[in-house]
Design a protein around this motif. Structure first.
Motif, mmCIF file in Angstrom:
data_model
loop_
_atom_site.group_PDB
_atom_site.id
_atom_site.type_symbol
_atom_site.label_atom_id
_atom_site.label_comp_id
_atom_site.label_asym_id
_atom_site.label_seq_id
_atom_site.Cartn_x
_atom_site.Cartn_y
_atom_site.Cartn_z
ATOM 1 N N GLY A 127 0.776 -1.226 0.000
ATOM 2 C CA GLY A 127 0.000 0.000 0.000
ATOM 3 C C GLY A 127 0.811 1.281 0.000
ATOM 4 N N HIS A 128 2.070 1.229 -0.436
ATOM 5 C CA HIS A 128 2.889 2.438 -0.477
ATOM 6 C C HIS A 128 2.336 3.431 -1.498
ATOM 7 N N LYS A 129 2.527 4.715 -1.243
ATOM 8 C CA LYS A 129 2.100 5.749 -2.174
ATOM 9 C C LYS A 129 3.061 5.803 -3.362
ATOM 10 N N ALA A 130 2.602 6.470 -4.433
ATOM 11 C CA ALA A 130 3.352 6.465 -5.686
ATOM 12 C C ALA A 130 4.755 7.031 -5.552
ATOM 13 N N ASP A 131 4.958 7.985 -4.627
ATOM 14 C CA ASP A 131 6.272 8.607 -4.487
ATOM 15 C C ASP A 131 7.117 7.966 -3.391
ATOM 16 N N ALA A 132 6.697 6.829 -2.880
ATOM 17 C CA ALA A 132 7.456 6.149 -1.829
ATOM 18 C C ALA A 132 8.791 5.655 -2.378
ATOM 19 N N ARG A 133 9.831 5.706 -1.550
ATOM 20 C CA ARG A 133 11.165 5.336 -2.003
ATOM 21 C C ARG A 133 11.237 3.910 -2.564
ATOM 22 N N PRO A 134 10.612 2.920 -1.943
ATOM 23 C CA PRO A 134 10.720 1.562 -2.505
ATOM 24 C C PRO A 134 10.178 1.450 -3.927
ATOM 25 N N LEU A 135 9.289 2.367 -4.308
ATOM 26 C CA LEU A 135 8.712 2.312 -5.652
ATOM 27 C C LEU A 135 9.595 2.965 -6.705
ATOM 28 N N ILE A 136 10.492 3.820 -6.295
ATOM 29 C CA ILE A 136 11.256 4.574 -7.287
ATOM 30 C C ILE A 136 12.766 4.377 -7.192
ATOM 31 N N ASP A 137 13.274 3.908 -6.057
ATOM 32 C CA ASP A 137 14.727 3.792 -5.895
ATOM 33 C C ASP A 137 15.342 2.855 -6.940
ATOM 34 N N GLY A 138 14.734 1.695 -7.134
ATOM 35 C CA GLY A 138 15.313 0.712 -8.038
ATOM 36 C C GLY A 138 15.371 1.198 -9.475
ATOM 37 N N ILE A 139 14.272 1.726 -9.982
ATOM 38 C CA ILE A 139 14.254 2.161 -11.383
ATOM 39 C C ILE A 139 15.139 3.389 -11.583
ATOM 40 N N MET A 140 15.249 4.241 -10.576
ATOM 41 C CA MET A 140 16.152 5.382 -10.689
ATOM 42 C C MET A 140 17.611 4.924 -10.727
ATOM 43 N N ALA A 141 17.927 3.888 -9.961
ATOM 44 C CA ALA A 141 19.282 3.333 -10.018
ATOM 45 C C ALA A 141 19.562 2.758 -11.405
ATOM 46 N N PHE A 142 18.570 2.098 -11.993
ATOM 47 C CA PHE A 142 18.716 1.585 -13.353
ATOM 48 C C PHE A 142 18.939 2.722 -14.349
ATOM 49 N N GLU A 143 18.205 3.797 -14.177
ATOM 50 C CA GLU A 143 18.364 4.943 -15.076
ATOM 51 C C GLU A 143 19.785 5.518 -14.970
ATOM 52 N N ALA A 144 20.330 5.507 -13.769
ATOM 53 C CA ALA A 144 21.703 5.994 -13.586
ATOM 54 C C ALA A 144 22.701 5.088 -14.310
ATOM 55 N N VAL A 145 22.456 3.789 -14.276
ATOM 56 C CA VAL A 145 23.313 2.851 -15.008
ATOM 57 C C VAL A 145 23.251 3.138 -16.507
#
Length: 430
Positions: A127-145
């Motif tokens: 039930g995390h909100k859309a801007d919660a860290r678990p929802l965005i940390d992984g894909i942002m790390a991928f974008e950095a790669v």
């Protein structure tokens, strides 16, 4: 005068009786409007008492798939991106596959993004909100790669596929009308980002089935016309005609609910059969219709049954391994028959094709792959949630043994035990 529901029940009953009672084993009951009470009997209370067949809880193909996924996951966790890209590229260009036909390149890419996708799925289930860290940390790390490997098409594809997976996680698999608007917007945003990541790369020039498959995976987020979709799949299939999954996906996307029409489905099935004849014989026609027949009743009413069955025989002649035999036998006897009674015009073609399970089992089956049969009961739904793999496999094993026991009912009633060998089923004392 019979009411429509009673007429439907009587019609289905006549169809089942005309082809024998093997189909009384169906575990999925048709909707109440056309449900048929069926007496289910078996030669023994436990079919395995009268059958002896090797059961492969973990087939060689399962092991190979898991190994490739684990390798991709390991390289991603160790941030060995150059090695990951090189292994994906090598497997992609060589068209390396597992024994069951799964592309190694796609398995490596799946493993590489598995942690990111699992984290998003878990966060949404919590039930995390859309801007919660678990929802965005992984894909942002991928974008950095990707930023540090801007000219690498394979890493771009891994990131794009992660966006597609996350988009589906937001959307779910329900009908468009029941998906919340906010979820649809987030899904669309991920698909748009994936499209932007893949846009710079010419899959034909790169000779890359994996990139072509990734671009076809974008289709649900687009509104292309039928011809564009067919052309995208034509390129993909021509790049890797050995991969039947691309043809199956084409058939699904040619359904009216996606991008096609019934005439378009028939046309593309015949065109694909013609282009892949040197690889599959008539099997290309069968592969294009394979999943479409399960998902749409009208498709059953129009399929060229003789062409489809010719394709089945050519597939077996081309790929007689046990992974394939289990797939085809479970398709005919479980997945295809689940729709009986939903549409009278489609019932006869379903039954005609389903009868192929008899010769597939009697002439070619040597071992049982329970997971394949379990997936057949779910219509080969890739998005099906499996909460307990052991229970899932046990269900597939039970379904398969019941169907096989019923096929050999007469022999078993005479006191024989049926033993499956490399030379075919052998009869002996119980």
């Amino acid at each position: 005068m019979l009411n429509p529901s009673q007429q439907a029940r009587d019609t289905l009953s006549r169809l089942i009786n005309s082809f024998g009672d093997r189909f009384s084993l169906l575990k999925k009951t048709p909707p109440a409007a056309v449900a048929v009470p069926v007496e289910t009997t078996f030669p023994t209370s436990h079919p395995e008492d009268s059958l002896s067949i090797p059961v492969m809880e973990h087939s060689a193909d399962d092991v190979a798939c898991r190994a490739a996924q684990t390798q991709g996951q390991f390289l991603a966790r160790q941030e060995r991106w150059d090695e990951l890209s090189a292994e994906i590229k090598t497997a992609d260009l060589a068209r390396d596959k597992t024994h069951g036909g799964m592309p190694i390149a796609e398995l490596l890419a799946f493993g590489a993004r598995a942690d990111v996708i699992n984290a998003v799925e878990h966060a949404l289930s919590e039930g995390h909100k859309a801007d919660a860290r678990p929802l965005i940390d992984g894909i942002m790390a991928f974008e950095a790669v990707r930023q540090s490997h801007r000219d690498d098409p394979y890493l771009a594809a891994v990131v794009a596929l992660a966006h597609i997976d996350i988009g589906w996680t937001w959307r779910g698999t329900g009908w468009e009308t029941i998906v919340p608007a906010a979820n649809r917007r987030r899904c669309a945003a991920h698909f748009d980002r994936a499209s932007a990541l893949l846009a710079p790369y010419d899959t034909g020039k790169l000779d890359s089935p994996m990139l072509a498959a990734a671009k076809c995976a974008l289709l649900p987020g687009r509104r292309d016309d039928t011809l564009c979709v067919a052309n995208d799949y034509e390129l993909l299939i021509d790049l890797d005609p050995q991969n039947n999954r691309h043809m199956r996906a084409l058939g699904n996307h040619m359904l009216p609910r996606w991008f096609g029409s019934y005439p378009a489905l028939e046309l593309e099935a015949r065109r694909t059969a013609s282009r892949t004849e040197s690889t599959w014989g008539a099997g290309g026609y069968t592969w294009v219709y394979f999943d479409a027949l399960i998902h749409d009743e009208q498709v059953c009413a129009q399929v060229d049954v003789d062409f489809f069955l010719d394709g089945l025989r050519d597939i077996v002649a081309t790929r007689p391994n046990q992974e394939m035999i289990n797939l085809l036998a479970s398709y005919c006897s479980v997945a295809l028959t689940a729709g009986l009674g939903l549409s009278e015009p489609s019932d006869m073609p379903r039954m005609q094709i389903a009868k192929a399970a008899d010769w597939l089992i009697c002439d070619h089956l040597q071992e049982l792959h329970p997971m394949v049969w379990a997936h057949a009961a779910d219509g080969f739904d890739n998005n099906a949630r499996i909460t307990s793999p052991s229970r899932f496999a046990a269900r597939g094993r039970a379904d398969a043994l019941q169907i096989i026991a019923d096929l050999f009912r007469d022999e078993i009633n005479l006191g024989h035990k049926v033993t499956f060998t490399t030379e075919g089923p052998q009869l002996g004392p119980t």
